[in-house]
Design a protein around this motif. Sequence first.
Motif, PDB file in Angstrom:
ATOM      1  N   MET A 144       0.824  -1.219   0.000  1.00 11.01           N
ATOM      2  CA  MET A 144       0.000   0.000   0.000  1.00 11.01           C
ATOM      3  C   MET A 144       0.854   1.263   0.000  1.00 11.01           C
ATOM      4  SD  MET A 144      -3.217  -0.240  -0.288  1.00 11.01           S
ATOM      5  CE  MET A 144      -3.976   1.136   0.572  1.00 11.01           C
ATOM      6  N   HIS A 145       1.707   1.368  -1.017  1.00  6.95           N
ATOM      7  CA  HIS A 145       2.547   2.556  -1.117  1.00  6.95           C
ATOM      8  C   HIS A 145       1.784   3.700  -1.765  1.00  6.95           C
ATOM      9  CE1 HIS A 145       2.698   0.089  -4.574  1.00  6.95           C
ATOM     10  NE2 HIS A 145       3.371   0.936  -5.291  1.00  6.95           N
ATOM     11  N   GLU A 146       0.526   3.435  -2.174  1.00  7.51           N
ATOM     12  CA  GLU A 146      -0.264   4.481  -2.828  1.00  7.51           C
ATOM     13  C   GLU A 146      -0.440   5.695  -1.903  1.00  7.51           C
ATOM     14  OE1 GLU A 146      -0.799   1.275  -3.260  1.00  7.51           O
ATOM     15  OE2 GLU A 146      -0.895   1.017  -5.426  1.00  7.51           O
ATOM     16  N   TYR A 147      -0.530   5.432  -0.587  1.00 11.17           N
ATOM     17  CA  TYR A 147      -0.697   6.549   0.337  1.00 11.17           C
ATOM     18  C   TYR A 147       0.531   7.448   0.358  1.00 11.17           C
ATOM     19  CZ  TYR A 147      -5.185   4.872   1.864  1.00 11.17           C
ATOM     20  OH  TYR A 147      -6.507   4.507   1.872  1.00 11.17           O
ATOM     21  N   SER A 148       1.718   6.835   0.379  1.00 16.19           N
ATOM     22  CA  SER A 148       2.910   7.691   0.402  1.00 16.19           C
ATOM     23  C   SER A 148       3.081   8.399  -0.938  1.00 16.19           C
ATOM     24  CB  SER A 148       4.164   6.908   0.815  1.00 16.19           C
ATOM     25  OG  SER A 148       4.506   5.956  -0.148  1.00 16.19           O
ATOM     26  N   LEU A 149       2.599   7.780  -2.017  1.00 14.23           N
ATOM     27  CA  LEU A 149       2.673   8.451  -3.321  1.00 14.23           C
ATOM     28  C   LEU A 149       1.765   9.682  -3.352  1.00 14.23           C
ATOM     29  CD1 LEU A 149       2.706   5.383  -5.716  1.00 14.23           C
ATOM     30  CD2 LEU A 149       4.604   6.916  -5.194  1.00 14.23           C
ATOM     31  N   VAL A 150       0.585   9.542  -2.744  1.00 12.52           N
ATOM     32  CA  VAL A 150      -0.335  10.685  -2.711  1.00 12.52           C
ATOM     33  C   VAL A 150       0.264  11.828  -1.880  1.00 12.52           C
ATOM     34  CG1 VAL A 150      -2.571  11.464  -1.806  1.00 12.52           C
ATOM     35  CG2 VAL A 150      -2.443   9.417  -3.233  1.00 12.52           C
ATOM     36  N   GLU A 151       0.964  11.469  -0.822  1.00 12.81           N
ATOM     37  CA  GLU A 151       1.626  12.519  -0.031  1.00 12.81           C
ATOM     38  C   GLU A 151       2.623  13.293  -0.895  1.00 12.81           C
ATOM     39  OE1 GLU A 151       3.197  10.282   3.290  1.00 12.81           O
ATOM     40  OE2 GLU A 151       1.763  11.252   4.632  1.00 12.81           O
ATOM     41  N   SER A 152       3.437  12.562  -1.682  1.00 12.84           N
ATOM     42  CA  SER A 152       4.400  13.240  -2.555  1.00 12.84           C
ATOM     43  C   SER A 152       3.664  14.078  -3.591  1.00 12.84           C
ATOM     44  CB  SER A 152       5.284  12.263  -3.321  1.00 12.84           C
ATOM     45  OG  SER A 152       5.648  11.183  -2.549  1.00 12.84           O
ATOM     46  N   LEU A 153       2.567  13.539  -4.106  1.00 10.35           N
ATOM     47  CA  LEU A 153       1.790  14.243  -5.123  1.00 10.35           C
ATOM     48  C   LEU A 153       1.263  15.566  -4.564  1.00 10.35           C
ATOM     49  CD1 LEU A 153       0.133  14.259  -7.855  1.00 10.35           C
ATOM     50  CD2 LEU A 153      -1.645  13.055  -6.605  1.00 10.35           C
ATOM     51  N   SER A 175       3.658   0.345 -13.790  1.00  6.35           N
ATOM     52  CA  SER A 175       4.200   1.393 -12.924  1.00  6.35           C
ATOM     53  C   SER A 175       4.313   0.893 -11.493  1.00  6.35           C
ATOM     54  CB  SER A 175       3.288   2.611 -12.943  1.00  6.35           C
ATOM     55  OG  SER A 175       2.044   2.279 -12.350  1.00  6.35           O
ATOM     56  N   GLY A 176       3.652  -0.219 -11.196  1.00  5.49           N
ATOM     57  CA  GLY A 176       3.670  -0.720  -9.824  1.00  5.49           C
ATOM     58  C   GLY A 176       2.611  -0.058  -8.969  1.00  5.49           C
ATOM     59  N   VAL A 177       1.694   0.654  -9.615  1.00  6.45           N
ATOM     60  CA  VAL A 177       0.666   1.362  -8.869  1.00  6.45           C
ATOM     61  C   VAL A 177      -0.710   0.983  -9.394  1.00  6.45           C
ATOM     62  CG1 VAL A 177      -0.308   3.649  -8.424  1.00  6.45           C
ATOM     63  CG2 VAL A 177       2.150   3.294  -8.264  1.00  6.45           C
ATOM     64  N   GLU A 178      -1.602   0.743  -8.477  1.00  2.79           N
ATOM     65  CA  GLU A 178      -2.980   0.405  -8.833  1.00  2.79           C
ATOM     66  C   GLU A 178      -3.773   1.710  -8.901  1.00  2.79           C
ATOM     67  OE1 GLU A 178      -5.374  -1.639 -10.372  1.00  2.79           O
ATOM     68  OE2 GLU A 178      -3.720  -2.864  -9.604  1.00  2.79           O
ATOM     69  N   ALA A 179      -4.272   2.040 -10.093  1.00  7.63           N
ATOM     70  CA  ALA A 179      -4.942   3.332 -10.284  1.00  7.63           C
ATOM     71  C   ALA A 179      -6.115   3.513  -9.312  1.00  7.63           C
ATOM     72  CB  ALA A 179      -5.418   3.469 -11.725  1.00  7.63           C
ATOM     73  N   GLU A 180      -6.856   2.432  -9.083  1.00 11.29           N
ATOM     74  CA  GLU A 180      -8.014   2.548  -8.192  1.00 11.29           C
ATOM     75  C   GLU A 180      -7.604   2.853  -6.752  1.00 11.29           C
ATOM     76  OE1 GLU A 180     -11.127  -0.653  -8.096  1.00 11.29           O
ATOM     77  OE2 GLU A 180     -10.896  -0.345 -10.265  1.00 11.29           O
ATOM     78  N   LEU A 181      -6.536   2.175  -6.307  1.00 11.59           N
ATOM     79  CA  LEU A 181      -6.036   2.428  -4.949  1.00 11.59           C
ATOM     80  C   LEU A 181      -5.503   3.847  -4.831  1.00 11.59           C
ATOM     81  CD1 LEU A 181      -4.098  -0.840  -4.021  1.00 11.59           C
ATOM     82  CD2 LEU A 181      -6.244  -0.007  -3.061  1.00 11.59           C
ATOM     83  N   GLU A 207      18.902  -4.852   2.472  1.00 16.16           N
ATOM     84  CA  GLU A 207      17.844  -5.858   2.507  1.00 16.16           C
ATOM     85  C   GLU A 207      16.510  -5.160   2.695  1.00 16.16           C
ATOM     86  OE1 GLU A 207      18.207  -8.946   5.506  1.00 16.16           O
ATOM     87  OE2 GLU A 207      16.266  -9.779   4.938  1.00 16.16           O
ATOM     88  N   ASN A 208      15.701  -5.192   1.667  1.00 17.56           N
ATOM     89  CA  ASN A 208      14.441  -4.450   1.665  1.00 17.56           C
ATOM     90  C   ASN A 208      13.375  -5.143   2.524  1.00 17.56           C
ATOM     91  OD1 ASN A 208      12.502  -2.474   0.701  1.00 17.56           O
ATOM     92  ND2 ASN A 208      13.804  -2.282  -1.099  1.00 17.56           N
ATOM     93  N   VAL A 209      12.262  -4.480   2.712  1.00 13.86           N
ATOM     94  CA  VAL A 209      11.127  -5.069   3.420  1.00 13.86           C
ATOM     95  C   VAL A 209      10.604  -6.240   2.593  1.00 13.86           C
ATOM     96  CG1 VAL A 209       8.814  -4.609   4.344  1.00 13.86           C
ATOM     97  CG2 VAL A 209      10.521  -2.785   4.309  1.00 13.86           C
ATOM     98  N   GLY A 210      10.247  -7.334   3.245  1.00 11.80           N
ATOM     99  CA  GLY A 210       9.694  -8.490   2.537  1.00 11.80           C
ATOM    100  C   GLY A 210       8.364  -8.125   1.904  1.00 11.80           C
ATOM    101  N   ASN A 211       8.374  -7.979   0.578  1.00 13.19           N
ATOM    102  CA  ASN A 211       7.197  -7.460  -0.123  1.00 13.19           C
ATOM    103  C   ASN A 211       7.525  -7.500  -1.609  1.00 13.19           C
ATOM    104  OD1 ASN A 211       5.291  -5.719  -1.340  1.00 13.19           O
ATOM    105  ND2 ASN A 211       5.306  -4.277   0.361  1.00 13.19           N
ATOM    106  N   LEU A 212       6.645  -8.083  -2.414  1.00 15.44           N
ATOM    107  CA  LEU A 212       6.944  -8.185  -3.848  1.00 15.44           C
ATOM    108  C   LEU A 212       6.301  -7.070  -4.654  1.00 15.44           C
ATOM    109  CD1 LEU A 212       6.858 -11.923  -5.025  1.00 15.44           C
ATOM    110  CD2 LEU A 212       8.790 -10.357  -4.972  1.00 15.44           C
ATOM    111  N   VAL A 213       5.672  -6.115  -3.971  1.00 16.25           N
ATOM    112  CA  VAL A 213       4.961  -5.067  -4.702  1.00 16.25           C
ATOM    113  C   VAL A 213       5.664  -3.715  -4.563  1.00 16.25           C
ATOM    114  CG1 VAL A 213       2.740  -3.933  -5.052  1.00 16.25           C
ATOM    115  CG2 VAL A 213       2.803  -6.315  -4.338  1.00 16.25           C
ATOM    116  N   CYS A 214       5.547  -3.138  -3.378  1.00  8.43           N
ATOM    117  CA  CYS A 214       5.939  -1.743  -3.196  1.00  8.43           C
ATOM    118  C   CYS A 214       7.427  -1.436  -3.418  1.00  8.43           C
ATOM    119  CB  CYS A 214       5.503  -1.268  -1.825  1.00  8.43           C
ATOM    120  SG  CYS A 214       3.794  -1.708  -1.448  1.00  8.43           S
ATOM    121  N   PRO A 215       8.359  -2.257  -2.922  1.00  2.98           N
ATOM    122  CA  PRO A 215       9.769  -1.860  -3.055  1.00  2.98           C
ATOM    123  C   PRO A 215      10.230  -1.714  -4.511  1.00  2.98           C
ATOM    124  CG  PRO A 215       9.563  -3.598  -1.420  1.00  2.98           C
ATOM    125  CD  PRO A 215       8.235  -3.491  -2.121  1.00  2.98           C
TER     126      PRO A 215
END
Lengths: 114, 262
Positions: free
Chosen positions: A1-10, A37-43, B129-137
Amino acid sequence: MHEYSLVESLLRRVEEEARRHGALAIHKLTMRVGELSGVEAELLQTAYDTFRAGSICANAELVITRIPATWVCPQCKEPIARGGVLVCPTCDVPAQLDEGSDALTLDGIEMEVP
Amino acid sequence: MCTTCGCGDPELVPVELHEKILAGNDRAARHNRAHFLESGVLALNIMGSPGSGKTGVLEATAKAAAGKGWRLGAVSADLATDNDARRLERAGIPSRAITTGQACHLDAELVHRSLHGFPWQASDVFFIENVGNLVCPAIYDLGQAANVVVLSVTEGEDKPLKYPVMFKTADLVLITKCDLIPHLEVDLTRIHDALARVMPRPKAFEVSARTGAGMDRWIGWLDELRARIPRPAEARVHTHTHAHGPHGAHSHGPGEPHDHDH
């Protein structure tokens, strides 16, 4: 759920731009989100709706253009079949990702200026 | 003011940017990369699912590289504990834990802050060593020289197809826990086939941290990468005064070339 930190940067970036232009309000943001992009548009949209309250973007709609991922041969320019092995069957060279396929960009801000 | 009729009403102005959302992170990553390079440190971003064997493979790396004389170092990210960093320390890798709290990934700024006061310059090979996660990193550049994705044979042959973004960013995939294959219904050729559909230049080594099998290829790969990193000249070993403000203000010794913005 990095979408939240992306919105902060946005939001930080939009606020910076709004200050630069002395904007009174933001009306619209346009973004491109590539399939890889590694980002879910809906999220991203949900995260934006959660965080925009109280910010300069409180009443700004976020318009996301989704871009499908496509790979192409850098030599003969033939597209690689979706889901296929990422090597050109004719030229035997590694495929290249088309522009936009992994885009995650803020393209435009519509702002109200005095 | 409205320029159409001069009525004095506010006006709607479109501002074109076409800017990466992660531009700030990319800037911080360039900064880290410049530091790693000028100190002659090979930095690697180690990613993979929780339990894929990231820490285990690093422990085994310390053992397998013992004859090389490399000085190893690591920072290890975890949501809540410093267990991994302690495991690496026990394996002889000077390590520091980065506890990320709620953050599901490392970003370049977090790595930068974690390096302060830690003698990372004293390492030849430095693992992040990143956080165990195949999406965000996958989408956060940290300033590494290469991305390594750790994928264990227990995770399912189609994992690369499910997480294409992560595997697309990998320079190398380490297929771990290969000693378990006799006990599993896993077909390695299917893993390699899946990788070829998400990586244009697929590169994967089959290893076992437990038995040490395949570790020589991984060490050889690290050796190749190390050879490409320029050794810091004596003159360039400098005292670095770090006065880092919120924007990463920086003061360098005289004559220090730098390829990042201040």
